[in-house]
Design an enzyme around this catalytic site. Structure first.
Site, PDB file in Angstrom:
ATOM      1  N   GLU A  79       0.800  -1.222   0.030  1.00  0.00           N
ATOM      2  CA  GLU A  79       0.019   0.131  -0.023  1.00  0.00           C
ATOM      3  C   GLU A  79       0.807   0.941  -0.081  1.00  0.00           C
ATOM      4  O   GLU A  79       1.737   1.486   0.775  1.00  0.00           O
ATOM      5  CB  GLU A  79      -0.817  -0.018   1.201  1.00  0.00           C
ATOM      6  CG  GLU A  79      -1.859   1.276   1.045  1.00  0.00           C
ATOM      7  CD  GLU A  79      -2.724   1.321   2.424  1.00  0.00           C
ATOM      8  OE1 GLU A  79      -2.704   0.458   3.121  1.00  0.00           O
ATOM      9  OE2 GLU A  79      -3.494   2.239   2.427  1.00  0.00           O
ATOM     10  N   ASP A 110      10.144   7.631   0.092  1.00  0.00           N
ATOM     11  CA  ASP A 110       9.514   7.926  -0.838  1.00  0.00           C
ATOM     12  C   ASP A 110       9.261   6.509  -1.551  1.00  0.00           C
ATOM     13  O   ASP A 110      10.127   5.708  -1.922  1.00  0.00           O
ATOM     14  CB  ASP A 110      10.546   8.540  -1.892  1.00  0.00           C
ATOM     15  CG  ASP A 110      10.025   8.966  -3.366  1.00  0.00           C
ATOM     16  OD1 ASP A 110       8.743   8.857  -3.332  1.00  0.00           O
ATOM     17  OD2 ASP A 110      10.875   9.286  -4.037  1.00  0.00           O
ATOM     18  N   ASP A 153      -2.429  12.179  -3.285  1.00  0.00           N
ATOM     19  CA  ASP A 153      -2.753  13.631  -3.227  1.00  0.00           C
ATOM     20  C   ASP A 153      -3.042  14.002  -4.638  1.00  0.00           C
ATOM     21  O   ASP A 153      -2.147  13.940  -5.545  1.00  0.00           O
ATOM     22  CB  ASP A 153      -1.365  14.420  -2.879  1.00  0.00           C
ATOM     23  CG  ASP A 153      -1.030  13.982  -1.312  1.00  0.00           C
ATOM     24  OD1 ASP A 153      -1.654  14.139  -0.433  1.00  0.00           O
ATOM     25  OD2 ASP A 153       0.093  13.400  -1.286  1.00  0.00           O
ATOM     26  N   LYS A 206      -3.992  22.134  -8.577  1.00  0.00           N
ATOM     27  CA  LYS A 206      -3.623  23.253  -9.387  1.00  0.00           C
ATOM     28  C   LYS A 206      -2.870  22.670 -10.682  1.00  0.00           C
ATOM     29  O   LYS A 206      -1.909  21.949 -10.324  1.00  0.00           O
ATOM     30  CB  LYS A 206      -2.755  24.343  -8.646  1.00  0.00           C
ATOM     31  CG  LYS A 206      -3.556  24.977  -7.635  1.00  0.00           C
ATOM     32  CD  LYS A 206      -2.969  25.862  -6.813  1.00  0.00           C
ATOM     33  CE  LYS A 206      -3.907  26.529  -5.710  1.00  0.00           C
ATOM     34  NZ  LYS A 206      -3.074  27.556  -4.507  1.00  0.00           N
ATOM     35  N   ASP A 210     -11.045  10.675  -4.956  1.00  0.00           N
ATOM     36  CA  ASP A 210     -12.069  11.208  -4.975  1.00  0.00           C
ATOM     37  C   ASP A 210     -11.933  12.751  -5.669  1.00  0.00           C
ATOM     38  O   ASP A 210     -13.045  13.498  -5.474  1.00  0.00           O
ATOM     39  CB  ASP A 210     -12.607  11.715  -3.561  1.00  0.00           C
ATOM     40  CG  ASP A 210     -11.622  12.743  -2.852  1.00  0.00           C
ATOM     41  OD1 ASP A 210     -10.275  12.580  -2.977  1.00  0.00           O
ATOM     42  OD2 ASP A 210     -11.831  13.593  -1.978  1.00  0.00           O
ATOM     43  N   THR A 215     -10.996   4.422   4.228  1.00  0.00           N
ATOM     44  CA  THR A 215      -9.757   4.943   4.715  1.00  0.00           C
ATOM     45  C   THR A 215     -10.175   6.468   5.333  1.00  0.00           C
ATOM     46  O   THR A 215     -11.402   6.802   5.201  1.00  0.00           O
ATOM     47  CB  THR A 215      -8.921   5.169   3.540  1.00  0.00           C
ATOM     48  OG1 THR A 215      -9.307   6.449   2.844  1.00  0.00           O
ATOM     49  CG2 THR A 215      -8.709   4.251   2.542  1.00  0.00           C
TER      50      THR A 215
HETATM   51  C1  LIG Z   1      -4.150  12.097   0.766  1.00  0.00           C
HETATM   52  S1  LIG Z   1      -3.237  11.096   1.955  1.00  0.00           S
HETATM   53  C2  LIG Z   1      -3.970   9.360   1.681  1.00  0.00           C
HETATM   54  C3  LIG Z   1      -3.718   8.651   3.057  1.00  0.00           C
HETATM   55  C4  LIG Z   1      -4.503   7.388   3.062  1.00  0.00           C
HETATM   56  N1  LIG Z   1      -4.439   6.498   1.987  1.00  0.00           N
HETATM   57  C5  LIG Z   1      -6.264   7.680   3.391  1.00  0.00           C
HETATM   58  O1  LIG Z   1      -6.990   7.481   2.364  1.00  0.00           O
HETATM   59  O2  LIG Z   1      -6.458   7.973   4.433  1.00  0.00           O
HETATM   60  C6  LIG Z   1      -1.755  10.695   0.931  1.00  0.00           C
HETATM   61  C7  LIG Z   1      -0.625  10.137   1.680  1.00  0.00           C
HETATM   62  O3  LIG Z   1       0.302   9.554   0.565  1.00  0.00           O
HETATM   63  C8  LIG Z   1       1.544   9.929   1.304  1.00  0.00           C
HETATM   64  N2  LIG Z   1       2.625  10.221   0.129  1.00  0.00           N
HETATM   65  C9  LIG Z   1       2.576  11.168  -0.872  1.00  0.00           C
HETATM   66  N3  LIG Z   1       3.623  10.805  -1.690  1.00  0.00           N
HETATM   67  C10 LIG Z   1       4.548   9.952  -1.253  1.00  0.00           C
HETATM   68  C11 LIG Z   1       5.540   9.158  -1.559  1.00  0.00           C
HETATM   69  N4  LIG Z   1       6.104   9.602  -2.779  1.00  0.00           N
HETATM   70  N5  LIG Z   1       6.005   8.042  -1.019  1.00  0.00           N
HETATM   71  C12 LIG Z   1       5.284   7.715   0.066  1.00  0.00           C
HETATM   72  N6  LIG Z   1       4.054   8.351   0.615  1.00  0.00           N
HETATM   73  C13 LIG Z   1       3.827   9.405  -0.096  1.00  0.00           C
HETATM   74  C14 LIG Z   1       1.335  11.170   1.874  1.00  0.00           C
HETATM   75  O4  LIG Z   1       2.356  11.390   3.114  1.00  0.00           O
HETATM   76  C15 LIG Z   1       0.099  10.952   2.538  1.00  0.00           C
HETATM   77  O5  LIG Z   1       0.075  10.303   4.014  1.00  0.00           O
END
Ligand SMILES: C[S@@+](CC[C@H](N)C(=O)[O-])C[C@H]1O[C@@H](n2cnc3c(N)ncnc32)[C@H](O)[C@@H]1O
Length: 257
Positions: free
Chosen positions: A89, A141, A164, A168, A200, A234
């Site tokens: 995941e 990462d 994420d 923009k 979403d 989630t």
């Molecule tokens: C919008 S949150 C969604 C978290 C979870 N999946 C949920 O639905 O509640 C996106 C997550 O991806 C992580 N993330 C973003 N880019 C990442 C990367 N390159 N490597 C690891 N994690 C990353 C962020 O730290 C964040 O916790």
């Protein structure tokens, strides 16, 4: 998420959505001539400081259940102490759904990746509180982890839930799910393995669908699907539901050689 949330290859057009674009980190990366090796180059500032109870669980569990990203290839069977299908995941956040899904799928070895230490500490707390034995945690990462730690053909399934969206236009290059990332995931999957993505954000959903469909190593889902197709709710999905956003689920399968 409804219990019948089977991933769809081509969902109906989602409703407009504001998205979930405020999390800890996002890698750079993009389409076309953009770098094939996106890196985390822009992070929303969030403290990595743990409150004392979370620091305690971190100190107890990280050395057992967690590892930082490195160049060392991962021997998942050795780490879990058993052979089992490996599901990864990416971006687990606080891991509430990760913990639920691990409990629902005890036969799977589940590796959760994120950069956000307080989120990972919360997941360690959930693992400890619920006696979960089939989760391991990688901090760093995801792109680097897939490139350096996960061997080609070593993964049965990827889950990327609510990445994420970087809504923009000037931030689109920071999105995780580019064509390059789909190719990287596809190379790490065994034939018959799968990718399950949910978002979403309506515009990111289109971008994701185009990017996944463009990857020649991926195609329609074939059965048996290597992991549960039921996505338990989630944290970000819960927020999306509260503000009325609709959810798009996508799934691809790794084509046979
Ligand atoms: C919008 S949150 C969604 C978290 C979870 N999946 C949920 O639905 O509640 C996106 C997550 O991806 C992580 N993330 C973003 N880019 C990442 C990367 N390159 N490597 C690891 N994690 C990353 C962020 O730290 C964040 O916790």
């Amino acid at each position: 998420m409804p219990s019948d949330s089977r991933p769809q290859q081509s969902p109906s057009t989602p409703e407009p959505a504001t998205g979930s674009g405020d999390s800890a980190a996002s890698p750079a990366g993009g389409q076309g001539d953009a770098p094939a090796h996106p890196r985390i180059t822009s992070c929303r500032t969030r403290t990595g400081v743990l409150k004392p109870t979370r620091q305690d669980v971190w100190d107890r569990q990280w050395g057992i259940l967690g590892r930082d990203a490195s160049d060392a290839p991962l021997d998942a069977s050795e780490w879990f102490g058993r052979e089992a299908p490996l599901v990864v995941e990416i971006g687990c956040g606080t891991g509430t759904a990760t913990a639920d899904m691990a409990l629902a799928e005890p036969g799977i070895n589940l590796v959760a990746i994120d950069v956000y230490k307080p989120g990972l500490a919360k997941l360690l707390q959930l693992i400890e509180d619920n006696g979960i034995s089939n989760i391991r945690v990688l901090r760093g990462d995801a792109v680097s982890i897939l490139e350096d730690m996960l061997g080609p053909g070593s993964v049965d399934g990827f889950r990327v839930f609510f990445p994420d969206p970087w809504p923009k236009k000037r931030h689109h290059k920071r999105r995780l799910l580019t064509t390059a990332m789909f190719h990287l995931m596809a190379t790490r999957l065994r034939p018959g393995g799968g990718v399950h993505v949910a978002t979403d954000h309506s515009e990111y959903a289109e971008f994701i669908e185009e990017s996944g469909n463009a990857e020649p190593l991926l195609g329609p889902v074939t059965w048996p699907w290597p992991m549960s197709s039921v996505r338990l709710e989630t944290k970000f999905e819960g927020r999306a539901a509260r503000i009325g956003n609709s959810i798009s689920d996508f799934a691809w399968g790794k084509l046979p050689r």
